[in-house]
Design a protein around this motif. Sequence first.
Motif, PDB file in Angstrom:
ATOM      1  N   ALA A 194      -4.108  -5.210 -11.503  1.00  0.00           N
ATOM      2  CA  ALA A 194      -4.300  -5.643  -9.870  1.00  0.00           C
ATOM      3  C   ALA A 194      -4.303  -4.196  -9.323  1.00  0.00           C
ATOM      4  O   ALA A 194      -5.210  -4.383  -8.581  1.00  0.00           O
ATOM      5  N   ARG A 202      -2.631   1.790   2.062  1.00  0.00           N
ATOM      6  CA  ARG A 202      -2.584   0.611   2.942  1.00  0.00           C
ATOM      7  C   ARG A 202      -3.426  -0.792   2.158  1.00  0.00           C
ATOM      8  O   ARG A 202      -4.578  -0.210   2.047  1.00  0.00           O
ATOM      9  N   HIS A 203      -2.960  -1.329   1.580  1.00  0.00           N
ATOM     10  CA  HIS A 203      -3.545  -2.482   0.372  1.00  0.00           C
ATOM     11  C   HIS A 203      -4.600  -3.316   1.327  1.00  0.00           C
ATOM     12  O   HIS A 203      -3.156  -3.724   2.248  1.00  0.00           O
ATOM     13  N   PRO A 204      -5.339  -3.568   1.296  1.00  0.00           N
ATOM     14  CA  PRO A 204      -6.043  -4.683   1.927  1.00  0.00           C
ATOM     15  C   PRO A 204      -5.095  -5.459   2.296  1.00  0.00           C
ATOM     16  O   PRO A 204      -5.297  -7.167   2.926  1.00  0.00           O
ATOM     17  N   ASP A 205      -4.529  -6.110   1.153  1.00  0.00           N
ATOM     18  CA  ASP A 205      -3.956  -8.022   0.335  1.00  0.00           C
ATOM     19  C   ASP A 205      -2.222  -7.995   0.521  1.00  0.00           C
ATOM     20  O   ASP A 205      -1.309  -8.273   1.228  1.00  0.00           O
ATOM     21  N   LEU A 206      -1.931  -6.669   0.316  1.00  0.00           N
ATOM     22  CA  LEU A 206      -0.251  -6.012   0.255  1.00  0.00           C
ATOM     23  C   LEU A 206       0.569  -5.196   1.048  1.00  0.00           C
ATOM     24  O   LEU A 206       1.659  -5.292   1.119  1.00  0.00           O
ATOM     25  N   GLY A 207      -0.936  -4.967   2.412  1.00  0.00           N
ATOM     26  CA  GLY A 207      -0.050  -4.223   3.237  1.00  0.00           C
ATOM     27  C   GLY A 207       0.086  -2.803   2.910  1.00  0.00           C
ATOM     28  O   GLY A 207      -0.432  -2.121   1.236  1.00  0.00           O
ATOM     29  N   GLY A 210      -7.256  -1.931  -8.044  1.00  0.00           N
ATOM     30  CA  GLY A 210      -7.876  -1.511  -6.551  1.00  0.00           C
ATOM     31  C   GLY A 210      -7.615  -0.114  -6.537  1.00  0.00           C
ATOM     32  O   GLY A 210      -8.108   0.059  -5.444  1.00  0.00           O
ATOM     33  N   LYS A 239       0.075  -7.856 -11.820  1.00  0.00           N
ATOM     34  CA  LYS A 239      -0.041  -7.048 -10.539  1.00  0.00           C
ATOM     35  C   LYS A 239      -0.275  -6.212 -10.580  1.00  0.00           C
ATOM     36  O   LYS A 239      -1.075  -5.578 -10.152  1.00  0.00           O
ATOM     37  N   GLU A 298      -8.701   3.439   1.926  1.00  0.00           N
ATOM     38  CA  GLU A 298      -7.064   2.949   2.151  1.00  0.00           C
ATOM     39  C   GLU A 298      -6.345   4.159   1.668  1.00  0.00           C
ATOM     40  O   GLU A 298      -5.173   3.479   2.114  1.00  0.00           O
TER      41      GLU A 298
END
Length: 930
Positions: free
Chosen positions: A668, A707-712, A672, A665, A681
């Motif tokens: 990743a 504001r992560h596109p997958d994790l919010g 990101g 994680k 973001e």
Amino acid sequence: MRPNHTLLLRQLKKLGIDLAGAPPDREQWLQFLDRVNRAYTEADQERYLIERTQDISSREMQELYNRLEEAQRIAGLGNWSFQRGEPKGHWSEECFRIFGEDASSPAPSYRQFLRRVQRQDRARLQEVAHAALNDGKDFEIEFRLQLPNGEARWARALGQAVIRRDKSVDRLHGTIMDITRRKQVEMRQYVEHTVTRLLAESDVLEETMPRIIETICETLGWPCGALWLLKRQENLFERAFTWSIGNRRVEDFFHNSKRTIALPACGGLIGRVLKRGEPAWISDVTADSQFPRAGAACEAGLRAAFAFPIQAGGDIIGVMEFFSKHTQNVDSEMLNSAHFIGRHIGQFFRRRQTEQALRESEAHFRSVVEQASDSFYIHDIEGRIIDVNQRGCDSLGYTRAELLSMTVMHIDADLSLSDLKYLQNQAGKGAPIAVESRHRRKDGISFPVEIRMGPINIDGQQHWLSLARDITERKELENHIQHLAYHDSLTDLPNRAMFNRHLQHAIAHAQRNNTRLAVLFIDLDRFKNVNDTLGHNAGDRLLQEMGRRIGSCLHGSDFVARFGHEDLVARLGGDEFVVLIEEVSDTSQVAGIAHKILAAMVKEYPLDGQLIHMTASIGISLFPDDGRNEFSLMKHADIAMYRAKETGKNSFQFYSANMDAYSAKLLALESGLRRAIERGELLLYYQPKVDARNGRVSGAEALVRWRHPDLGLISPAHFIPLAEETGLIVPLSQWVLRESCRQNLAWQQQGLPPMRIAVNLSARQFTDDNLIADTARVLREIGIDPSLVEIEITESMMMYNTDKTVHMLSALRELGISIAIDDFGIGYSSLSHLKHFPLDIIKIDRSFIKDVPGDLSDAAIADAIIAMAKRMQVKVVAEGVETAAQLDFLRKRGCDEIQGNYFSKPLSPENFFAFASTRMPGATLLTDPS
């Protein structure tokens, strides 16, 4: 009396006119006048020819004179004259050149001329000159000149006296010729011939060498010389022979200077010869900074010097040196001669050595054996020693008689009779024998030796010659090289290669004995700040201290690189250390050691005037639970260490399987985060700052969110440490500054009055040399008033390098930016340093606010900080205000601004605008924000 016109009458008579008869007629007068006219015409022509001839003669004489000057220059021949009683003489241009003078300068007087002649030739020249002046004798003499530039030159002068009618000498005139080249050749031939003769006739070395030195000195006109000979065993050169003219100062020069020069000699005259293997020349030793005897030479009146090697078989076995009382440029002929003399003397020494060896071969062999650095043993087939050299006796501490009663097995700790038989059998087949073993001294101490063995016949019987060489130094060097290969050069701890090798052995041992072991991966927290602020030298000293502290926490006092079942600490590189703990009984044992390491490292350490409190993050993996090979254990300990950093640093974590997923994680997130800015973001939230006196919004602090596109929406607590570690904090911080300035202008356009917005500066960005320029560029591009920007730095950031901190903060303030210390009270800052920083705002850390007014200690600290700030005339901001009681406490003590959830959590730009719209005109009394 009748006038006498004889010439006129004679001319008339030639025309047939006789005045004694009738007077001449008209025709006769015309003839007469024509004859007179022709006579005058012829007279004019003759006078013209005479004047023309004189003019031509003058040009021819000048041309002849020029040709004479050119011929003199080519031939190196000048002409001179000295008029008796006149102060100056006459010199041709070639005379000036020979004497090294400018031809445009006036000719010298006789006394000035004599001063140009070298002292040893001056009296002889005066003698012949006086004889010429007094007795009119012609002379021819050769003498040496000393030129203004220090060059020596040979000249040959011929002189004649010009005699007056009264038989006295009117003047001297003559010629002078530069014969330097011829004299150099003659001197070279003379020196070479004399040296050859002396060496051929030599019986006693002690008499021959000084005579050779004397010959060279007298030929050159130099006062002294010496011969240095190589002493191979002592590894030095010794001054063996000298000669001088008998001058006490020159003799003192040799007497007071060192008689030996240790090798390798690099400087001075001798060192240059040894380094280059060819003659060396110094025009003035007193002006040569590399000549160590310059002071002594100056006192002795010595100036020029040259030396040449004595070579035999390509090796330099000696050096001859000579000194002059005058500065002198390089004499190429003498250098050429030096090559011949050096080789000839070297061959002489080599021949004497060969002759001596031939005459005393047996004694010489014995002497070589006795003086050899190796031990020689002659023994029979059973190993009984029948002869030994002195080196063998000295190395073992036995007398010769004692060794002759022993066998080689007595002195060799690792050799048996069967081993000896095997070696003899191998040597008998022609195979080279070279083995390493240990010899045992009489006192019982052993030392490593290398033994070479071969057969030798004595009186028709086969014996064995063993040469034993002490290889203690070689073994120590090998051990040192081994140590360098497996130890860190900075801390002297085992390095990664040694640790991995030892870890493999420890795993194998644990598998055989069914035991456990632990690997502790240690990474220093914020070590880069020390390097960036105090420099790498300070960082290196800190790493050395941390290595010592970690080692002091392990079992045993000799923890470093200790093989066996002991704990081991190593430095992997950078600020990473690793610890191996064997024979682990349970995890509490490992946790206890980790606690000890953390406690030891956090103790203050004085470094370049600063008190450093270093913390560390520790990851722990266990065998066999977390891996069965060194790769897995190291990888999992590394993952656990990063988990410890994520949980706040200054802690340790045991590895667990879910950490792999967490590491993935993190990877990743890092990937990101690198693209978050360009993808838009990132966004800013703003937490209001409220004026404690009237409740108005006085400013805000910009806080970044992702504001992560997958994790919010991701909290900065999760990605800011990652950004600092990867270096992404610099572009991220620049984006925050730019975006907050842009938003501030947007709010003003929407109707809000100007207010100051604070942005946080990371430690890494604070050490960036481009910080000031980058900040100024952002302010200029956005077009915002710099007074509306506030930069927050932590207290600990300021204390690493106070000089640089003052410089950076002053530069930021010159831009018009306000400076605030964030988290004040927890950074161990020195108040004596604090007063020198250009500060505008102090923000009290939330840890001192959360328990006031109930906690008397925190209340006293907060009260003291506010009072100190007032005296320093800086504004005070309290962070983390959550209750009305905290607000009341701070307001009564004069706190300027309040920041915390009591008024508002961080808000989006739209919500902040709505909040500030109602608070900025605000009431004069503080009211409950609910």
